[in-house]
Design a protein around this motif. Structure first.
Motif, PDB file in Angstrom:
ATOM      1  N   VAL A  74       0.855  -1.181   0.000  1.00 32.26           N
ATOM      2  CA  VAL A  74       0.000   0.000   0.000  1.00 32.26           C
ATOM      3  C   VAL A  74       0.889   1.228   0.000  1.00 32.26           C
ATOM      4  N   ARG A  75       0.535   2.207  -0.820  1.00 28.64           N
ATOM      5  CA  ARG A  75       1.294   3.465  -0.842  1.00 28.64           C
ATOM      6  C   ARG A  75       0.297   4.589  -1.124  1.00 28.64           C
ATOM      7  N   ILE A  76      -0.219   5.191  -0.050  1.00 30.88           N
ATOM      8  CA  ILE A  76      -1.289   6.189  -0.213  1.00 30.88           C
ATOM      9  C   ILE A  76      -1.036   7.421   0.643  1.00 30.88           C
ATOM     10  N   ILE A  77      -1.653   8.525   0.216  1.00 33.27           N
ATOM     11  CA  ILE A  77      -1.767   9.714   1.060  1.00 33.27           C
ATOM     12  C   ILE A  77      -3.251  10.036   1.183  1.00 33.27           C
ATOM     13  N   ALA A  78      -3.615  10.628   2.328  1.00 29.99           N
ATOM     14  CA  ALA A  78      -5.032  10.911   2.592  1.00 29.99           C
ATOM     15  C   ALA A  78      -5.183  12.349   3.081  1.00 29.99           C
ATOM     16  N   PRO A  79      -5.384  13.284   2.159  1.00 25.30           N
ATOM     17  CA  PRO A  79      -5.649  14.665   2.582  1.00 25.30           C
ATOM     18  C   PRO A  79      -7.121  14.845   2.922  1.00 25.30           C
ATOM     19  N   GLY A  80      -7.427  15.784   3.817  1.00 21.32           N
ATOM     20  CA  GLY A  80      -8.827  16.027   4.119  1.00 21.32           C
ATOM     21  C   GLY A  80      -9.021  16.891   5.348  1.00 21.32           C
ATOM     22  N   ARG A  81     -10.285  17.189   5.605  1.00 25.01           N
ATOM     23  CA  ARG A  81     -10.665  18.070   6.698  1.00 25.01           C
ATOM     24  C   ARG A  81     -10.869  17.240   7.969  1.00 25.01           C
ATOM     25  N   VAL A  82     -10.371  17.746   9.088  1.00 27.26           N
ATOM     26  CA  VAL A  82     -10.525  17.062  10.375  1.00 27.26           C
ATOM     27  C   VAL A  82     -11.025  18.059  11.417  1.00 27.26           C
ATOM     28  N   TYR A  83     -11.467  17.527  12.558  1.00 25.62           N
ATOM     29  CA  TYR A  83     -12.144  18.358  13.553  1.00 25.62           C
ATOM     30  C   TYR A  83     -11.644  18.016  14.965  1.00 25.62           C
ATOM     31  N   ARG A  84     -11.355  19.042  15.734  1.00 23.56           N
ATOM     32  CA  ARG A  84     -10.976  18.865  17.142  1.00 23.56           C
ATOM     33  C   ARG A  84     -11.539  20.021  17.954  1.00 23.56           C
ATOM     34  N   ARG A  85     -11.789  19.749  19.218  1.00 22.23           N
ATOM     35  CA  ARG A  85     -12.424  20.764  20.073  1.00 22.23           C
ATOM     36  C   ARG A  85     -11.379  21.745  20.587  1.00 22.23           C
ATOM     37  N   ASP A  86     -10.814  22.509  19.675  1.00 20.72           N
ATOM     38  CA  ASP A  86      -9.836  23.546  20.016  1.00 20.72           C
ATOM     39  C   ASP A  86     -10.505  24.913  19.985  1.00 20.72           C
ATOM     40  N   ASN A  87     -10.062  25.789  20.854  1.00 22.74           N
ATOM     41  CA  ASN A  87     -10.498  27.181  20.780  1.00 22.74           C
ATOM     42  C   ASN A  87      -9.691  27.887  19.699  1.00 22.74           C
ATOM     43  N   ALA A  88     -10.372  28.636  18.856  1.00 20.42           N
ATOM     44  CA  ALA A  88      -9.692  29.313  17.749  1.00 20.42           C
ATOM     45  C   ALA A  88      -8.747  30.381  18.282  1.00 20.42           C
ATOM     46  N   ASP A  89      -7.503  30.295  17.825  1.00 16.62           N
ATOM     47  CA  ASP A  89      -6.531  31.340  18.115  1.00 16.62           C
ATOM     48  C   ASP A  89      -5.567  31.408  16.939  1.00 16.62           C
ATOM     49  N   ALA A  90      -4.443  32.037  17.109  1.00 15.98           N
ATOM     50  CA  ALA A  90      -3.532  32.253  15.978  1.00 15.98           C
ATOM     51  C   ALA A  90      -2.979  30.956  15.400  1.00 15.98           C
TER      52      ALA A  90
END
Length: 334
Positions: free
Chosen positions: A187-203
């Motif tokens: 197997v030789r793959i890359i997986a780009p995409g959107r992820v989610y975590r409960r972080d407070n938005a900052d810089a």
């Protein structure tokens, strides 16, 4: 009046009526009255069968010529009326300068993602995709993440109010599991995409961000293969002067595990010698056992890093929130 004597007058009348049509609707009506199923010219053509063998060749030739002229006149008049219908109804000054339509650009994160994908494709990696709404098995259990791991706590993960406890994926490692479940190694793959975590938005943090992870599984894969791949990709993205180093770390799904730091003129310009950029390691044997790979035969490595981090370094951006505010003044720079 003989049959042959009727053709020319009827043709001339039809052409005159076609030219007299003032709009497309009138033109279609005129066409039907002459060339429709019950049209005058169609009726004349039907009379060919009543002629003698001697008259038919000459009559047929004249009918075909007349029909061709009628169709040409119809096409020409239709083009004139279509142009007329397209023109402005009010007087227009065509000497005024035109207004150019603004062309859009790819978002900077999209540009960086495409560059990353292009770099990995040069060395034989394919792109894989998976769902953003995941289950605990693919996001945690299959990746050897124990039930009491802090990442699984609701303070870090967005859980959905569903009976089977679905969640918004916290990394694209779940794609690696889904790929290995469906295909045997290598197997030789890359997986780009959107992820989610409960972080407070900052810089430097945002609850939603872009990540790319990679997986390489084959016989006799080593840490040397991992380091060579990482060096190649980051030099492609950030310049040929990039150097990387590995520091021991802990990830539940790799063993041994490392943090990746890189150094370059750009980093030294920031007053630092090394800057953390990614995590990686050799795939844990328990992960292979979970997906049905024999860890005595197959080895592999995996890595992951944030695409925003690469974009911020490349473009010298100091606030991750700028990528998501949709400020055209910011986006036009790229």
């Amino acid at each position: 009046m003989s049959f042959l004597d009727q053709i020319e007058p009827l043709k001339q009348a039809a052409i005159a009526d076609l030219h007299a049509a003032t709009d497309l609707g009138a033109l279609e009506q005129t066409k039907g009255s002459y060339l429709g199923a019950q049209g005058k010219f169609t009726g004349l053509m039907k009379q060919l069968g009543t002629l003698s063998k001697e008259e038919k060749p000459a009559a047929g030739k004249l009918i075909n010529q007349a029909k061709a002229e009628l169709e040409a006149a119809l096409v020409a008049r239709r083009a004139e009326l279509e142009l007329k219908a397209a023109l402005p109804k009010e007087p227009t000054d065509f000497t005024l300068p035109g207004r150019r339509r603004t062309l859009g650009k790819l978002h900077p994160l999209t540009q960086v993602t495409e560059d990353i994908v292009r770099a990995f494709r040069k060395i034989g990696f394919a792109v894989a995709d998976g769902p953003e709404i995941e289950d605990e098995y693919h996001c945690f259990d299959a990746l050897n993440t124990p039930a009491d791991h802090p990442a699984r706590d609701s303070q870090d993960t967005f859980y959905l109010a569903t009976p089977n406890r679905q969640l918004l994926r916290t990394h694209t490692s779940s794609v690696q599991i889904r790929v290995m479940e469906k295909q045997p190694p290598p197997v030789r793959i890359i997986a780009p995409g959107r992820v989610y975590r409960r972080d407070n938005a900052d810089a430097t943090h945002n609850p939603t961000f872009q990540q790319i992870e990679g997986l390489y599984v084959d016989k006799r894969v080593t840490i040397g293969d991992l380091k060579g791949t990482v060096e190649f990709v980051f030099q492609e993205l950030l310049g040929n002067d990039v150097r990387v180093r590995f520091r021991p770390h802990y990830f539940s799904y790799t063993e041994p595990s490392f943090e990746i730091d890189f150094s370059s003129a750009m980093v030294r310009k920031m007053g630092k010698e090394w800057l953390e950029i990614a995590g990686c390691g050799m795939v844990h044997p328990k992960v292979f056992e979970t997906v049905g790979y024999d860890p005595e035969i197959w080895t592999g490595w995996a890595f992951g890093f944030g695409i925003e981090r690469i974009a911020m370094l490349r473009y010298e951006i100091n606030d991750i929130r700028l990528f998501y505010e949709n400020d055209v003044r910011f986006l036009k720079q790229f």
